[in-house]
Design a protein around this motif. Sequence first.
Motif, mmCIF file in Angstrom:
data_model
loop_
_atom_site.group_PDB
_atom_site.id
_atom_site.type_symbol
_atom_site.label_atom_id
_atom_site.label_comp_id
_atom_site.label_asym_id
_atom_site.label_seq_id
_atom_site.Cartn_x
_atom_site.Cartn_y
_atom_site.Cartn_z
ATOM 1 N N VAL A 151 0.849 -1.186 0.000
ATOM 2 C CA VAL A 151 0.000 0.000 0.000
ATOM 3 C C VAL A 151 0.885 1.236 0.000
ATOM 4 C CG1 VAL A 151 -1.821 1.248 1.218
ATOM 5 C CG2 VAL A 151 -1.754 -1.242 1.292
ATOM 6 N N ILE A 152 0.622 2.142 -0.956
ATOM 7 C CA ILE A 152 1.364 3.395 -1.024
ATOM 8 C C ILE A 152 0.377 4.547 -1.123
ATOM 9 C CG2 ILE A 152 3.443 2.380 -2.023
ATOM 10 C CD1 ILE A 152 2.543 3.330 -4.726
ATOM 11 N N ASP A 153 0.848 5.760 -0.826
ATOM 12 C CA ASP A 153 -0.033 6.929 -0.818
ATOM 13 C C ASP A 153 -0.397 7.389 -2.218
ATOM 14 O OD1 ASP A 153 -0.022 6.987 1.913
ATOM 15 O OD2 ASP A 153 1.644 8.403 2.031
ATOM 16 N N ARG A 154 0.591 7.412 -3.106
ATOM 17 C CA ARG A 154 0.361 7.920 -4.460
ATOM 18 C C ARG A 154 0.895 6.927 -5.466
ATOM 19 N NH1 ARG A 154 3.166 13.599 -4.461
ATOM 20 N NH2 ARG A 154 4.054 12.468 -6.191
ATOM 21 N N ARG A 155 0.243 6.854 -6.614
ATOM 22 C CA ARG A 155 0.715 5.975 -7.690
ATOM 23 C C ARG A 155 1.761 6.738 -8.490
ATOM 24 N NH1 ARG A 155 -0.670 5.209 -13.254
ATOM 25 N NH2 ARG A 155 -2.050 6.951 -12.972
ATOM 26 N N THR A 156 2.999 6.408 -8.247
ATOM 27 C CA THR A 156 4.100 7.052 -8.949
ATOM 28 C C THR A 156 4.965 5.982 -9.596
ATOM 29 O OG1 THR A 156 5.498 7.017 -6.995
ATOM 30 C CG2 THR A 156 4.163 8.988 -7.322
ATOM 31 N N LYS A 157 5.819 6.414 -10.491
ATOM 32 C CA LYS A 157 6.749 5.486 -11.128
ATOM 33 C C LYS A 157 7.709 4.897 -10.103
ATOM 34 C CE LYS A 157 6.571 7.799 -15.554
ATOM 35 N NZ LYS A 157 7.298 8.520 -16.599
ATOM 36 N N VAL A 159 4.157 -9.816 -15.769
ATOM 37 C CA VAL A 159 3.047 -9.504 -16.669
ATOM 38 C C VAL A 159 2.435 -8.198 -16.197
ATOM 39 C CG1 VAL A 159 0.852 -10.296 -17.601
ATOM 40 C CG2 VAL A 159 2.621 -11.952 -17.022
ATOM 41 N N MET A 160 2.493 -7.159 -17.057
ATOM 42 C CA MET A 160 1.991 -5.828 -16.704
ATOM 43 C C MET A 160 1.096 -5.313 -17.807
ATOM 44 S SD MET A 160 5.268 -3.796 -15.388
ATOM 45 C CE MET A 160 6.256 -4.287 -14.037
ATOM 46 N N ASP A 161 0.243 -4.369 -17.445
ATOM 47 C CA ASP A 161 -0.517 -3.667 -18.476
ATOM 48 C C ASP A 161 0.336 -2.512 -18.997
ATOM 49 O OD1 ASP A 161 -0.612 -2.107 -16.262
ATOM 50 O OD2 ASP A 161 -2.767 -1.902 -16.198
ATOM 51 N N THR A 162 -0.184 -1.768 -19.925
ATOM 52 C CA THR A 162 0.599 -0.711 -20.578
ATOM 53 C C THR A 162 0.392 0.636 -19.896
ATOM 54 O OG1 THR A 162 -1.194 -0.431 -22.134
ATOM 55 C CG2 THR A 162 0.630 -1.840 -22.813
ATOM 56 N N LEU A 163 0.461 0.652 -18.583
ATOM 57 C CA LEU A 163 0.317 1.868 -17.809
ATOM 58 C C LEU A 163 1.604 2.682 -17.899
ATOM 59 C CD1 LEU A 163 -1.870 3.034 -15.930
ATOM 60 C CD2 LEU A 163 -0.672 1.983 -14.040
ATOM 61 N N ASN A 164 1.510 3.985 -17.693
ATOM 62 C CA ASN A 164 2.696 4.824 -17.847
ATOM 63 C C ASN A 164 3.747 4.567 -16.772
ATOM 64 O OD1 ASN A 164 1.360 5.921 -15.701
ATOM 65 N ND2 ASN A 164 1.511 8.026 -16.388
ATOM 66 N N THR A 165 3.389 3.966 -15.656
ATOM 67 C CA THR A 165 4.374 3.679 -14.613
ATOM 68 C C THR A 165 5.104 2.371 -14.871
ATOM 69 O OG1 THR A 165 2.713 2.574 -13.270
ATOM 70 C CG2 THR A 165 3.090 4.904 -12.853
ATOM 71 N N HIS A 166 4.612 1.533 -15.766
ATOM 72 C CA HIS A 166 5.190 0.211 -15.987
ATOM 73 C C HIS A 166 6.152 0.222 -17.162
ATOM 74 C CE1 HIS A 166 1.353 -1.583 -14.009
ATOM 75 N NE2 HIS A 166 2.155 -1.023 -13.141
ATOM 76 N N LYS A 167 7.272 0.875 -16.981
ATOM 77 C CA LYS A 167 8.296 0.938 -18.019
ATOM 78 C C LYS A 167 9.650 0.616 -17.409
ATOM 79 C CE LYS A 167 5.912 4.323 -20.801
ATOM 80 N NZ LYS A 167 5.893 5.651 -21.335
ATOM 81 N N ARG A 168 10.494 0.041 -18.210
ATOM 82 C CA ARG A 168 11.826 -0.317 -17.758
ATOM 83 C C ARG A 168 12.701 0.914 -17.537
ATOM 84 N NH1 ARG A 168 14.909 -5.642 -19.516
ATOM 85 N NH2 ARG A 168 12.842 -6.518 -19.317
ATOM 86 N N SER A 169 12.397 1.999 -18.244
ATOM 87 C CA SER A 169 13.207 3.216 -18.117
ATOM 88 C C SER A 169 13.057 3.871 -16.745
ATOM 89 C CB SER A 169 12.830 4.215 -19.201
ATOM 90 O OG SER A 169 11.485 4.611 -19.058
ATOM 91 N N THR A 170 11.993 3.562 -16.009
ATOM 92 C CA THR A 170 11.836 4.136 -14.673
ATOM 93 C C THR A 170 12.865 3.595 -13.695
ATOM 94 O OG1 THR A 170 10.187 2.476 -14.099
ATOM 95 C CG2 THR A 170 9.388 4.565 -14.972
ATOM 96 N N LEU A 171 13.434 2.421 -13.983
ATOM 97 C CA LEU A 171 14.509 1.906 -13.135
ATOM 98 C C LEU A 171 15.704 2.847 -13.148
ATOM 99 C CD1 LEU A 171 14.424 -1.825 -14.217
ATOM 100 C CD2 LEU A 171 13.819 -0.954 -11.972
ATOM 101 N N TYR A 172 16.029 3.357 -14.332
ATOM 102 C CA TYR A 172 17.189 4.236 -14.461
ATOM 103 C C TYR A 172 16.914 5.628 -13.901
ATOM 104 C CZ TYR A 172 19.232 0.603 -17.278
ATOM 105 O OH TYR A 172 19.744 -0.582 -17.697
ATOM 106 N N GLY A 173 15.649 6.030 -13.847
ATOM 107 C CA GLY A 173 15.308 7.321 -13.258
ATOM 108 C C GLY A 173 15.252 7.293 -11.752
#
Length: 121
Positions: free
Chosen positions: A54-60, A83-97
């Motif tokens: 559980v988190i307060d806000r849905r962020t990357k 297995v993920m949907d195509t939501l804007n938070t579900h990207k591999r590039s967020t690991l590097y950010g």
Amino acid sequence: MPMVSMPWKMFRILTVYPDRFVRVNRRAMMTNMNGTAHLFMPSTPRLGWRHVKVIDRRTKQGCVHVLKGLADGHCPEKNIVVVMDTLNTHKRSTLYGTFKPTEARRLADRYEVCHTPKYGS
């Protein structure tokens, strides 16, 4: 190789109390919204395991920290199919950010991302 699905859900946090201006025999209730909570629930249906975060806000960054906890705590020695949907938070590039490049590369090598169809989730 474990297969993990990672859905998320947003819930509104409400306070429900009876309305004092309505006659006693009616069941009128008033609600007051006190915010929201976001639940990430990684699960492996084949193994019968799930975890709720559980988190307060849905962020990357919130999504990435759930993935890191999954890699380090529950499946430390194996590669993971997520297995993920195509939501804007579900990207591999967020690991590097979020993490340093060496840590992000380590996590990116552990995951194989499988996206659901565009209208399938």
